[in-house]
Design a protein around this motif. Structure first.
Motif, short mmCIF file in Angstrom:
data_model
loop_
_atom_site.label_atom_id
_atom_site.label_comp_id
_atom_site.label_asym_id
_atom_site.label_seq_id
_atom_site.Cartn_x
_atom_site.Cartn_y
_atom_site.Cartn_z
N ILE A 277 0.86 -1.18 0.00
CA ILE A 277 0.00 0.00 0.00
C ILE A 277 0.90 1.24 0.00
O ILE A 277 1.55 1.55 1.00
CB ILE A 277 -0.95 0.02 1.22
N HIS A 278 0.96 1.92 -1.13
CA HIS A 278 1.67 3.20 -1.24
C HIS A 278 1.02 3.96 -2.40
O HIS A 278 0.28 3.38 -3.21
CB HIS A 278 3.17 2.99 -1.47
N PRO A 279 1.23 5.27 -2.50
CA PRO A 279 0.49 6.08 -3.49
C PRO A 279 0.59 5.56 -4.92
O PRO A 279 -0.42 5.54 -5.64
CB PRO A 279 1.13 7.46 -3.34
N ALA A 280 1.78 5.15 -5.36
CA ALA A 280 1.91 4.67 -6.74
C ALA A 280 1.10 3.39 -6.97
O ALA A 280 0.41 3.23 -7.98
CB ALA A 280 3.38 4.42 -7.08
N ARG A 281 1.17 2.47 -5.99
CA ARG A 281 0.42 1.23 -6.08
C ARG A 281 -1.08 1.50 -6.02
O ARG A 281 -1.86 0.86 -6.74
CB ARG A 281 0.83 0.29 -4.94
N ILE A 282 -1.48 2.45 -5.19
CA ILE A 282 -2.91 2.80 -5.08
C ILE A 282 -3.43 3.30 -6.42
O ILE A 282 -4.49 2.88 -6.90
CB ILE A 282 -3.10 3.86 -3.97
N GLU A 283 -2.67 4.19 -7.06
CA GLU A 283 -3.10 4.73 -8.35
C GLU A 283 -3.17 3.63 -9.40
O GLU A 283 -4.12 3.57 -10.20
CB GLU A 283 -2.12 5.81 -8.79
N GLU A 284 -2.22 2.72 -9.39
CA GLU A 284 -2.22 1.62 -10.35
C GLU A 284 -3.42 0.72 -10.18
O GLU A 284 -4.11 0.35 -11.14
CB GLU A 284 -0.92 0.83 -10.21
N VAL A 285 -3.70 0.34 -8.92
CA VAL A 285 -4.83 -0.57 -8.64
C VAL A 285 -6.16 0.12 -8.96
O VAL A 285 -7.08 -0.51 -9.54
CB VAL A 285 -4.78 -1.02 -7.16
N VAL A 286 -6.30 1.41 -8.63
CA VAL A 286 -7.56 2.12 -8.91
C VAL A 286 -7.80 2.20 -10.41
O VAL A 286 -8.93 1.99 -10.89
CB VAL A 286 -7.52 3.52 -8.27
N ASN A 287 -6.76 2.48 -11.20
CA ASN A 287 -6.92 2.55 -12.66
C ASN A 287 -7.35 1.20 -13.24
O ASN A 287 -8.24 1.11 -14.09
CB ASN A 287 -5.62 3.01 -13.32
N LYS A 288 -6.70 0.14 -12.76
CA LYS A 288 -7.04 -1.19 -13.26
C LYS A 288 -8.47 -1.57 -12.86
O LYS A 288 -9.24 -2.12 -13.66
CB LYS A 288 -6.04 -2.21 -12.71
N THR A 289 -8.83 -1.27 -11.61
CA THR A 289 -10.18 -1.59 -11.14
C THR A 289 -11.23 -0.79 -11.90
O THR A 289 -12.31 -1.29 -12.22
CB THR A 289 -10.30 -1.29 -9.63
N THR A 290 -10.91 0.48 -12.22
CA THR A 290 -11.84 1.32 -12.97
C THR A 290 -12.13 0.70 -14.34
O THR A 290 -13.29 0.65 -14.78
CB THR A 290 -11.26 2.73 -13.14
#
Length: 518
Positions: A277-290
């Motif tokens: 859990i870190h900002p770069a990983r959060i952004e990556e997971v949110v984009n993929k989930t979107t």
């Protein structure tokens, strides 16, 4: 020496004289030759001019002959045309003479008949005078016997006939109305009962929050991150409030947009399961989930169209239908509700002899505006009508969507069917569930805000909190003041109350005048 000079001088002079005479001779010879040549050219020119003149004369004669021939030919044709026209006029003149003769005979017959009619009219007038005298005598006899004038008798008779006719007409009208009401109520109950019995939908609880379970309390700290950077990154990427409180091993996600809330829930579950859990990983997971959620939305919309049996929608309409899967209204899933309305409208349309496919299409799309009503201002019915019109739906479908909550008056049977099916789907037992506490709190807050302004007499929150109706004292506020009051109440509600969609503020100012006659 001198002699030589003289001899040379004389020779020079003699040579010059000889040259002069020679030049003069040659000049005369050339002049004579040029003169002869000019005379010859002039003669040839005259001969050529004569030749041209003869040719021109021949051409002129030939042209004159052609023109004369053409003129004679045209003259002959015109003479033939004039002869035909003259013959036609002669025939027409003969026909007119025959018609005049026929008309004269008819005129004579009409004059004779007119004289006969005049004689008959005179005879009729004489008989009429006799009949009137007899009728007057009979009327006088009847008036003497009945002691009543003829006008009074006529009025009495007309009054009796009118009363009897009116009574009979009222009885007939009442009978027809009763029969029509009974038949209409019976038929309507049959159709509605059939529609309800043939379809039953699901029920889900309304919510504006999602709960994500955690494996341990230590995970909360990792979600928050150093100085809160992880939680801020998650909120910025999803647009959803992340609430971490004392509740053990859970994180609450809050937001009115159900799709964003679903993206945030899935993203947080994957982050917790992965552990990184870190900002770069959060952004990556949110984009993929979107992207995955958008794919699921499109597939859901396509599946719904297949289940209902209606096709030919614009791709954006299909996506909007898929978004309704994540939208609830009073605890009822909007996508399931739309399918219910589509089936019920189709059933009722079939019973009434209308097009069931068109009714299903309108019923399925009637709440399409709820897919974007948290992003666009206005009633969801009008928003949905605009979307349907934008993506190529027919005027009948657009009107049915706009009129299903009477934001515009329903003008077609299809609009009334969709409105009725929408009411049935929402009113059936178990369809909707409102959290009583939140409902009462929202209503009380709206009425409290409205009553806090000066000049307000009464305030009512109606339509489940979608409209605030305010009654003001006419002595304290003018017509101009109530406009400002509506604006101020709306601003106050925007600042103090959280709600999806929009709330209509309706201010009423009534002036009453009372007087007593003594």
């Amino acid at each position: 020496m001198v002699e030589y000079l003289l001899i040379g001088l004389i020779s020079f002079i003699l040579g010059g004289v000889v040259i002069w005479f020679l030049q003069k001779y040659l000049y005369k010879k050339e002049f004579f030759s040029a003169k002869q040549e000019a005379r010859q050219i002039l003669q040839e020119a005259k001969q050529e001019a004569k030749q041209i003149q003869r040719e021109a004369s021949g051409q002129a004669k030939e042209l004159l002959y052609q023109m004369r021939s053409e003129f004679e030919r045209e003259t002959k044709e015109k003479r033939r045309d004039l002869q035909r026209l003259e013959n036609r006029l002669l025939k027409r003149e003969e026909q007119l003479e025959k018609k005049i003769a026929i008309l004269e005979r008819k005129e004579d017959a009409l004059n004779h008949r007119e004289k006969e009619l005049e004689n008959k009219e005179k005879d009729i007038e004489e008989r009429k005078i006799i009949y009137e005298k007899l009728l007057q005598e009979e009327r006088q006899k009847l008036e003497a016997l009945a002691q009543m004038t003829s006008e009074e008798a006529k009025q009495l008779l007309l009054k009796q006939v009118e009363e009897e006719t009116r009574h009979e007409a009222a009885k007939l009208i009442r009978q027809i109305e009763n029969e029509a009401k009974e038949e209409a109520n019976k038929k309507a109950k049959e159709i509605l009962a059939l529609a309800i019995n043939r379809y039953a939908g699901e029920f889900v609880a309304e919510k504006t929050v999602s709960v994500v379970p955690l494996p341990s309390e230590e995970m909360k700290g990792r979600i928050i991150g150093r100085e809160g950077r992880n939680i801020r990154a998650l909120e910025a990427a999803t647009g959803i409030d992340v609430i971490i409180d004392d509740t053990p091993e859970v994180v609450v996600l809050s937001g009115f947009n159900p799709i964003r809330r679903e993206i945030a829930r899935l993203s947080l579950e994957r982050l917790v399961a992965d552990g990184r859990i870190h900002p770069a990983r959060i952004e990556e997971v949110v984009n993929k989930t979107t992207q995955e959620v958008e794919t699921a939305i499109r597939e859901t919309g396509e599946q719904v169209c297949f289940d209902v049996g209606i096709h030919g929608f614009h791709p954006e309409i299909v996506k909007l239908l898929g978004k309704l899967k994540y939208r609830t209204s009073y605890g009822q899933n909007v996508l399931q509700h739309s399918m219910e309305v589509a089936f019920m409208a189709g059933i009722m349309a079939s019973e009434l002899g209308l097009d069931p496919k068109e009714a299903k299409r309108a019923g399925l799309l009637h709440d399409i505006g709820k897919a974007v009503d948290h992003e666009v201002e206005g009633p969801h019915a009008l928003i949905g009508a605009e979307l349907a019109k934008k993506y190529g739906e027919t005027e009948a479908i657009v009107h049915a969507i706009a009129a299903h909550h009477e934001d515009v008056p329903p003008e077609t049977v299809l609009a009334i069917l969709v409105s009725a099916a929408d009411t049935l789907s929402g009113a059936r037992p178990g369809a909707r569930k409102e959290t009583l506490e939140s409902y009462i709190k929202r209503i009380e807050n709206l009425e409290k805000i409205a009553q806090s302004f000066d000049g307000v007499c009464k305030a009512y929150a109606i339509q489940a909190g979608r409209e605030v109706r305010i009654i003001v004292e006419s002595e304290l506020l003018s017509d101009e003041d109530i406009t400002l009051l509506a604006h101020d109440v709306a601003k106050r509600i925007e600042q103090e109350v959280r709600y999806p969609g929009q709330i209509k503020v309706f201010v009423i100012r009534e002036k009453r005048a009372v007087a007593y006659a003594k």
